[in-house]
Design a protein around this motif. Structure first.
Motif, PDB file in Angstrom:
ATOM      1  N   THR A   1     -11.032   4.320 -26.222  1.00 15.71           N
ATOM      2  CA  THR A   1     -11.313   5.595 -26.042  1.00 15.71           C
ATOM      3  C   THR A   1     -10.346   6.470 -25.260  1.00 15.71           C
ATOM      4  N   ASN A   2     -10.396   7.672 -25.529  1.00 19.17           N
ATOM      5  CA  ASN A   2      -9.699   8.551 -24.767  1.00 19.17           C
ATOM      6  C   ASN A   2     -10.258   9.576 -23.760  1.00 19.17           C
ATOM      7  N   PHE A   3     -11.543   9.208 -23.895  1.00 30.13           N
ATOM      8  CA  PHE A   3     -12.642  10.051 -23.065  1.00 30.13           C
ATOM      9  C   PHE A   3     -11.951  10.116 -21.550  1.00 30.13           C
ATOM     10  N   ASN A   4     -11.949  11.286 -20.866  1.00 30.17           N
ATOM     11  CA  ASN A   4     -11.910  11.605 -19.620  1.00 30.17           C
ATOM     12  C   ASN A   4     -12.883  12.653 -19.179  1.00 30.17           C
ATOM     13  N   PRO A   5     -13.696  12.248 -18.033  1.00 26.61           N
ATOM     14  CA  PRO A   5     -14.854  13.039 -17.701  1.00 26.61           C
ATOM     15  C   PRO A   5     -14.332  14.353 -17.273  1.00 26.61           C
ATOM     16  N   ASP A   6     -13.237  14.423 -16.840  1.00 28.80           N
ATOM     17  CA  ASP A   6     -12.578  15.638 -16.068  1.00 28.80           C
ATOM     18  C   ASP A   6     -12.083  16.658 -17.195  1.00 28.80           C
ATOM     19  N   GLN A   7     -11.864  16.073 -18.485  1.00 27.90           N
ATOM     20  CA  GLN A   7     -11.395  16.763 -19.408  1.00 27.90           C
ATOM     21  C   GLN A   7     -11.936  16.327 -20.721  1.00 27.90           C
ATOM     22  N   PRO A   8     -13.206  16.486 -20.936  1.00 27.91           N
ATOM     23  CA  PRO A   8     -13.806  16.091 -22.196  1.00 27.91           C
ATOM     24  C   PRO A   8     -13.521  16.738 -23.280  1.00 27.91           C
TER      25      PRO A   8
END
Length: 404
Positions: free
Chosen positions: A375-382
């Motif tokens: 996954t490339n999900f980052n909570p700071d840059q959704p």
């Protein structure tokens, strides 16, 4: 006609007349209107709830690996009050388990007459017998949910009393206690909640690995908490500036044999975990350390939690047993976000809200972007996540007030 003593709210009768007949007073029904009190009653009803009632029963896939679920988790489960002078009681375990909690904490210390005790070490909290805790867990573990219970063990006992702990666990829990891999083979994936129905897992230190079991007892830090190698209390003191002292204790082989799918290991880095750790090994962090990991490469933490279990617990500086916001830990996919269940507040409201769905079974399937190791999900840059589509909720309330 005499005007009603309260202001009334008027709305579209074609859509709401049935609600008026159910929730509101005789005068309101006659006027085809609702009072302020009636409106509040409606908002607190099932029809006014934001909760999706279709999610009330068990509706999620329960056949995926444990790491793919949020797991309702308790911290210092034995405490009824604060962490300095509060009462320890088996009632804490009973209450948590009846609320659907699936991961409870057990802090063990050497007790009199060779019997291990449970309490918050080095404090004035009262003490209870380990065997009484295990008996309560055995009785109430599956009252609210049939899915597995995890005993998070923070072990401070001598080898002799660890042997006693192992005896109590085996004799009281019997076949419910997982003592080997489900198929007798080295696991290539964590088992699912469905495969572990009615079973109890022990989380803690283990001698060696499932692949190779050494004959000698382990010498090292046997504390369950793995944030920086020290105990929970040590990790909470001056967490930026300290070199924790590791207590060199021996780990009982009998107790080690009870650790199968949740072996506690010390976290060093995400790269180290990917390279050296097994899928059945897991780490624990204080909320303080977890926040640092979230701020660094948030996506690294998400990927880590896609294949390895993680437990977060409140810092020991929360002597009043207050809680941190669990949402930021769920945002990176941490499975066991442990809270002080004995302390009411917004944090526990969030926890109760999340685990209210799926039949209150204590397991909630994480969304797909938190389950993929790529996954490339980052909570700071959704917004950078594939398929990102924010949901915008708009609420418009039109109010008309009848004047005298």
């Amino acid at each position: 006609m005499v005007s009603p003593p309260l202001a009334w709210l008027y709305f579209n009768l074609t859509e709401t007349s049935s609600l008026i007949q159910i929730y509101f007073s005789f005068v309101a029904k006659k006027l085809h209107a609702l009072s302020i009190d009636g409106f509040l009653i409606y908002l607190l009803s099932l029809e006014g709830s934001i909760f999706n009632v279709s999610h009330t029963p068990l509706y999620q896939d329960m056949t995926q690996p444990l790491c793919n679920y949020f797991i309702s988790s308790s911290h210092n489960t034995y405490l009824m009050e604060d962490q300095l002078r509060g009462q320890s009681s088996v009632e804490g375990y009973i209450r948590a388990l009846k609320r659907g909690c699936r991961c409870v904490e057990v802090d063990t210390w050497d007790g009199p007459n060779g019997e291990p005790i449970v309490y918050h070490g080095h404090t004035f909290t009262s003490k209870i017998l380990f065997r009484d805790v295990v008996s309560a867990i055995n009785k109430y573990a599956f009252r609210a949910s049939k899915f597995p219970v995890i005993l998070s063990l923070e072990n401070h006992c001598s080898v002799e009393q660890q042997d006693t702990m192992a005896q109590h666990l085996k004799s009281i829990l019997g076949e419910q206690l997982v003592m080997g891999t489900l198929d007798g083979r080295i696991p290539t994936r964590l088992p699912s909640p469905e495969e572990l129905r009615g079973r109890i897992l022990l989380k803690g230190k283990k001698i060696g690995s499932l692949e190779e079991q050494p004959e000698d007892s382990y010498i090292g830090d046997v504390s369950e908490e793995e944030d920086s190698g020290g105990t929970e209390e040590e990790n909470s003191r001056n967490e930026d500036k300290r070199t924790p002292k590791k207590s060199k204790e021996r780990l009982s082989q009998a107790l080690s044999d009870c650790i199968i799918y949740c072996k506690s290991v010390q976290f060093e880095s995400f790269k180290h975990s990917r390279t050296y750790y097994k899928l059945y090994e897991m780490s624990s962090f204080t909320e303080y350390k977890a926040r640092k990991l979230v701020r660094e490469p948030g996506n690294e933490f998400v990927r880590h939690n896609a294949w390895q279990l993680t437990r977060i617990y409140p810092t020991g500086l929360r002597t009043d047993s207050s809680n941190y916001n669990p949402q930021e830990m769920w945002n990176v996919g941490c499975q066991m976000v442990a809270l002080n269940f004995q302390t009411a507040g917004v944090e526990m409201d969030l926890n109760d809200g999340l685990f209210q769905q799926n039949a209150c079974c204590g397991y909630i399937l994480k969304p797909p972007f938190l389950r993929s190791a790529d996954t490339n999900f980052n909570p700071d840059q959704p917004q950078d996540t594939a398929g990102y589509s924010p949901v915008i909720l708009s609420i418009q309330v039109k109010v008309s007030v009848a004047r005298k």
